[in-house]
Design a protein around this motif. Structure first.
Motif, PDB file in Angstrom:
ATOM      1  N   GLY A  36     -33.370  13.259  60.416  1.00 54.06           N
ATOM      2  CA  GLY A  36     -33.132  14.091  59.244  1.00 54.06           C
ATOM      3  C   GLY A  36     -32.142  13.483  58.273  1.00 54.06           C
ATOM      4  O   GLY A  36     -31.318  12.641  58.621  1.00 54.06           O
ATOM      5  N   ARG A  37     -32.212  13.926  57.033  1.00 51.06           N
ATOM      6  CA  ARG A  37     -31.333  13.441  55.964  1.00 51.06           C
ATOM      7  C   ARG A  37     -29.873  13.775  56.256  1.00 51.06           C
ATOM      8  O   ARG A  37     -28.980  12.947  56.057  1.00 51.06           O
ATOM      9  N   LYS A  38     -29.625  14.974  56.730  1.00 49.31           N
ATOM     10  CA  LYS A  38     -28.242  15.406  56.980  1.00 49.31           C
ATOM     11  C   LYS A  38     -27.589  14.536  58.040  1.00 49.31           C
ATOM     12  O   LYS A  38     -26.434  14.112  57.898  1.00 49.31           O
ATOM     13  N   TYR A  39     -28.326  14.240  59.101  1.00 52.78           N
ATOM     14  CA  TYR A  39     -27.792  13.406  60.183  1.00 52.78           C
ATOM     15  C   TYR A  39     -27.402  12.030  59.650  1.00 52.78           C
ATOM     16  O   TYR A  39     -26.331  11.501  59.973  1.00 52.78           O
ATOM     17  N   LYS A  40     -28.264  11.439  58.821  1.00 58.85           N
ATOM     18  CA  LYS A  40     -27.991  10.110  58.286  1.00 58.85           C
ATOM     19  C   LYS A  40     -26.776  10.122  57.365  1.00 58.85           C
ATOM     20  O   LYS A  40     -25.986   9.167  57.347  1.00 58.85           O
ATOM     21  N   GLN A  41     -26.613  11.190  56.569  1.00 57.05           N
ATOM     22  CA  GLN A  41     -25.458  11.287  55.678  1.00 57.05           C
ATOM     23  C   GLN A  41     -24.163  11.385  56.478  1.00 57.05           C
ATOM     24  O   GLN A  41     -23.172  10.726  56.161  1.00 57.05           O
ATOM     25  N   ILE A  42     -24.169  12.229  57.497  1.00 56.42           N
ATOM     26  CA  ILE A  42     -22.971  12.393  58.313  1.00 56.42           C
ATOM     27  C   ILE A  42     -22.634  11.092  59.031  1.00 56.42           C
ATOM     28  O   ILE A  42     -21.472  10.674  59.095  1.00 56.42           O
ATOM     29  N   ALA A  43     -23.664  10.426  59.553  1.00 59.68           N
ATOM     30  CA  ALA A  43     -23.456   9.158  60.248  1.00 59.68           C
ATOM     31  C   ALA A  43     -22.872   8.115  59.301  1.00 59.68           C
ATOM     32  O   ALA A  43     -21.951   7.375  59.664  1.00 59.68           O
ATOM     33  N   ALA A  44     -23.392   8.062  58.067  1.00 61.32           N
ATOM     34  CA  ALA A  44     -22.889   7.093  57.093  1.00 61.32           C
ATOM     35  C   ALA A  44     -21.431   7.381  56.757  1.00 61.32           C
ATOM     36  O   ALA A  44     -20.618   6.461  56.629  1.00 61.32           O
ATOM     37  N   SER A  45     -21.090   8.665  56.607  1.00 60.90           N
ATOM     38  CA  SER A  45     -19.717   9.047  56.291  1.00 60.90           C
ATOM     39  C   SER A  45     -18.762   8.641  57.408  1.00 60.90           C
ATOM     40  O   SER A  45     -17.701   8.067  57.174  1.00 60.90           O
ATOM     41  N   ILE A  46     -19.132   8.939  58.660  1.00 59.34           N
ATOM     42  CA  ILE A  46     -18.270   8.610  59.798  1.00 59.34           C
ATOM     43  C   ILE A  46     -18.151   7.092  59.956  1.00 59.34           C
ATOM     44  O   ILE A  46     -17.066   6.566  60.250  1.00 59.34           O
ATOM     45  N   ARG A  47     -19.236   6.365  59.736  1.00 54.26           N
ATOM     46  CA  ARG A  47     -19.214   4.911  59.883  1.00 54.26           C
ATOM     47  C   ARG A  47     -18.297   4.268  58.850  1.00 54.26           C
ATOM     48  O   ARG A  47     -17.559   3.330  59.151  1.00 54.26           O
ATOM     49  N   GLU A  48     -18.307   4.796  57.604  1.00 57.71           N
ATOM     50  CA  GLU A  48     -17.550   4.161  56.533  1.00 57.71           C
ATOM     51  C   GLU A  48     -16.087   4.593  56.482  1.00 57.71           C
ATOM     52  O   GLU A  48     -15.205   3.772  56.248  1.00 57.71           O
ATOM     53  N   ILE A  49     -15.819   5.880  56.698  1.00 58.96           N
ATOM     54  CA  ILE A  49     -14.443   6.360  56.510  1.00 58.96           C
ATOM     55  C   ILE A  49     -13.900   7.110  57.715  1.00 58.96           C
ATOM     56  O   ILE A  49     -12.783   7.639  57.673  1.00 58.96           O
ATOM     57  N   GLY A  50     -14.668   7.159  58.787  1.00 57.39           N
ATOM     58  CA  GLY A  50     -14.179   7.816  59.987  1.00 57.39           C
ATOM     59  C   GLY A  50     -14.439   9.317  59.980  1.00 57.39           C
ATOM     60  O   GLY A  50     -14.980   9.878  59.024  1.00 57.39           O
ATOM     61  N   LEU A  51     -14.038   9.963  61.057  1.00 59.67           N
ATOM     62  CA  LEU A  51     -14.249  11.403  61.202  1.00 59.67           C
ATOM     63  C   LEU A  51     -13.254  12.164  60.333  1.00 59.67           C
ATOM     64  O   LEU A  51     -12.042  12.022  60.494  1.00 59.67           O
ATOM     65  N   ILE A  52     -13.755  12.953  59.403  1.00 59.98           N
ATOM     66  CA  ILE A  52     -12.889  13.713  58.503  1.00 59.98           C
ATOM     67  C   ILE A  52     -12.493  15.032  59.146  1.00 59.98           C
ATOM     68  O   ILE A  52     -11.315  15.417  59.153  1.00 59.98           O
ATOM     69  N   GLU A  53     -13.459  15.727  59.687  1.00 64.03           N
ATOM     70  CA  GLU A  53     -13.224  17.065  60.229  1.00 64.03           C
ATOM     71  C   GLU A  53     -13.313  17.046  61.750  1.00 64.03           C
ATOM     72  O   GLU A  53     -14.344  16.685  62.309  1.00 64.03           O
ATOM     73  N   PRO A  54     -12.237  17.405  62.439  1.00 63.85           N
ATOM     74  CA  PRO A  54     -12.251  17.372  63.905  1.00 63.85           C
ATOM     75  C   PRO A  54     -13.299  18.324  64.482  1.00 63.85           C
ATOM     76  O   PRO A  54     -13.691  19.312  63.848  1.00 63.85           O
ATOM     77  N   LEU A  55     -13.731  18.031  65.692  1.00 66.60           N
ATOM     78  CA  LEU A  55     -14.601  18.958  66.406  1.00 66.60           C
ATOM     79  C   LEU A  55     -13.791  20.196  66.790  1.00 66.60           C
ATOM     80  O   LEU A  55     -12.578  20.128  66.969  1.00 66.60           O
ATOM     81  N   VAL A  56     -14.471  21.318  66.923  1.00 68.78           N
ATOM     82  CA  VAL A  56     -13.815  22.553  67.352  1.00 68.78           C
ATOM     83  C   VAL A  56     -14.281  22.870  68.768  1.00 68.78           C
ATOM     84  O   VAL A  56     -15.478  23.027  69.015  1.00 68.78           O
ATOM     85  N   VAL A  57     -13.335  22.932  69.694  1.00 74.62           N
ATOM     86  CA  VAL A  57     -13.663  23.179  71.102  1.00 74.62           C
ATOM     87  C   VAL A  57     -12.791  24.306  71.628  1.00 74.62           C
ATOM     88  O   VAL A  57     -11.822  24.729  70.986  1.00 74.62           O
ATOM     89  N   THR A  58     -13.137  24.810  72.794  1.00 69.72           N
ATOM     90  CA  THR A  58     -12.306  25.789  73.485  1.00 69.72           C
ATOM     91  C   THR A  58     -12.205  25.357  74.949  1.00 69.72           C
ATOM     92  O   THR A  58     -13.120  24.726  75.479  1.00 69.72           O
ATOM     93  N   ARG A  59     -11.101  25.683  75.566  1.00 70.18           N
ATOM     94  CA  ARG A  59     -10.904  25.285  76.960  1.00 70.18           C
ATOM     95  C   ARG A  59     -11.877  26.055  77.854  1.00 70.18           C
ATOM     96  O   ARG A  59     -12.000  27.280  77.734  1.00 70.18           O
ATOM     97  N   GLN A  60     -12.560  25.343  78.729  1.00 65.18           N
ATOM     98  CA  GLN A  60     -13.519  25.971  79.622  1.00 65.18           C
ATOM     99  C   GLN A  60     -12.778  26.632  80.782  1.00 65.18           C
ATOM    100  O   GLN A  60     -12.042  25.976  81.531  1.00 65.18           O
ATOM    101  N   LYS A  61     -12.957  27.924  80.905  1.00 65.80           N
ATOM    102  CA  LYS A  61     -12.243  28.689  81.929  1.00 65.80           C
ATOM    103  C   LYS A  61     -12.667  28.245  83.329  1.00 65.80           C
ATOM    104  O   LYS A  61     -13.855  28.111  83.622  1.00 65.80           O
ATOM    105  N   GLY A  62     -11.678  28.027  84.170  1.00 61.43           N
ATOM    106  CA  GLY A  62     -11.952  27.635  85.537  1.00 61.43           C
ATOM    107  C   GLY A  62     -12.230  26.167  85.741  1.00 61.43           C
ATOM    108  O   GLY A  62     -12.506  25.734  86.866  1.00 61.43           O
ATOM    109  N   HIS A  63     -12.176  25.381  84.654  1.00 60.03           N
ATOM    110  CA  HIS A  63     -12.428  23.944  84.761  1.00 60.03           C
ATOM    111  C   HIS A  63     -11.334  23.204  83.989  1.00 60.03           C
ATOM    112  O   HIS A  63     -11.429  23.053  82.764  1.00 60.03           O
ATOM    113  N   ARG A  64     -10.317  22.811  84.664  1.00 61.26           N
ATOM    114  CA  ARG A  64      -9.201  22.130  84.038  1.00 61.26           C
ATOM    115  C   ARG A  64      -9.646  20.804  83.409  1.00 61.26           C
ATOM    116  O   ARG A  64     -10.336  19.997  84.036  1.00 61.26           O
TER     117      ARG A  64
END
Length: 310
Positions: A36-64
């Motif tokens: 898809g077009r969106k995937y290629k745009q995001i990939a190009a952005s990350i390849r050229e200037i790095g990750l701009i927006e961090p991933l959002v995660v949550t701690r998994q309960k019961g799994h340190r």
């Protein structure tokens, strides 16, 4: 005694780097995502200037040391494809997995133009910007000169709108006063498409064009049809202005009437009476409350911005 509601932070104060192997996606990407077009745009952005927006995660309960991915599934896959070992993440304090994409708006055309200008003024080469956005340099130059020939009033009217570049091209062929008229009509109709802008251009009298000697291109339209189109367009603009003059008052009256009807429908005795003796009126009242409710709650979610969002 006053009550004090405790405010809970949505994220932990500091982001942390997490190994990609410790991040568990909550959904699978479709096989077609990578093409898809969106995937290629995001990939190009990350390849050229790095990750701009961090991933959002949550701690998994019961799994340190394990984390559930709430936002950034495409970014995570791209990082894996690039061979990254870890990445910066924001830690959400809740595992609510609604899509963050619905809480943002796609970058407007003029905002993108200003972003490109600022990057160039900061010394970023055009070819690097093009690579980051996954478009060619010629398109960067078109976006760079987007507002050349556009009067300030029109730029202000369209600053938050998603207008195709070709729409601005049509506007540039008009004199400033006509530009404003056409822009106002597009805003009122909420239509910024290329065919609509070309129709408005075709319906513009020659004396309101920047190049009055240049014949207007309208394939398959005779001079008589063109003259009739221009007359109908003038009439439509007059009618639109009349509607605009009373729109605010009419909208206020509609909201007040809708609120009153809603209050009636909250009265069980009134509803029972109408249901027994005036079912058709009850149905109309319900339709009114639905229309008013939709008008009050309606909003544009917007699409994804041009760079790194998924």
């Amino acid at each position: 005694m006053a009550r004090h509601n405790k405010v809970t932070m949505a994220f932990e104060p500091e982001g942390i780097r997490i190994a990609l192997t410790d991040i568990l996606p909550v959904k699978q990407l479709a096989p077609s995502t990578k093409t898809g077009r969106k995937y290629k745009q995001i990939a190009a952005s990350i390849r050229e200037i790095g990750l701009i927006e961090p991933l959002v995660v949550t701690r998994q309960k019961g799994h340190r040391g394990a984390y559930l991915l709430l936002d950034g599934h495409v970014r995570l896959q791209i990082l894996k494809d690039f061979g990254a070992q870890d990445t910066m993440c924001l830690i959400a304090t809740d595992d609510e997995s609604f899509t963050y994409n619905k809480r943002i708006s796609r970058l407007a055309t003029i905002q993108e133009h200003k972003m490109i200008l600022k990057a160039i003024e900061s010394g970023v080469p055009e070819d690097r910007i093009a690579k980051a956005l996954d478009i060619n340099v010629a398109m960067i130059r078109r976006k760079r000169h987007l507002l050349d020939g556009i009067c300030p009033e029109v730029a202000d009217l369209l600053k938050d709108r998603h207008c195709p570049i070709e729409t601005f091209r049509s506007l540039k062929q008009l004199k400033p006063i006509r530009q404003v008229e056409v822009a106002q009509l597009m805003v009122t109709m909420n239509n910024y498409s290329v065919p609509y802008s070309r129709t408005l251009l075709a319906a513009t009298p020659v004396d309101q064009l920047v190049d009055a000697k240049k014949p207007k291109i309208a394939k398959g339209v005779s001079p008589e049809q063109m003259a009739r189109m221009e007359a109908e367009m003038d009439s439509l603009q007059r009618e639109m202005k009349q509607v605009e003059a009373s729109y605010g008052e009419d909208q206020l009256n509609l909201v007040i009437a809708g609120a009153y009807v809603s209050s009636l429908l909250r009265n069980e005795q009134v509803v029972k009476h109408l249901d027994l003796h005036h079912a058709e009126i009850l149905n109309e009242f319900r339709r009114i409350t639905e229309v008013v409710g939709d008008a009050a709650d309606g909003s544009d979610e917007g699409d994804l911005p041009i760079v790194e969002r998924a």
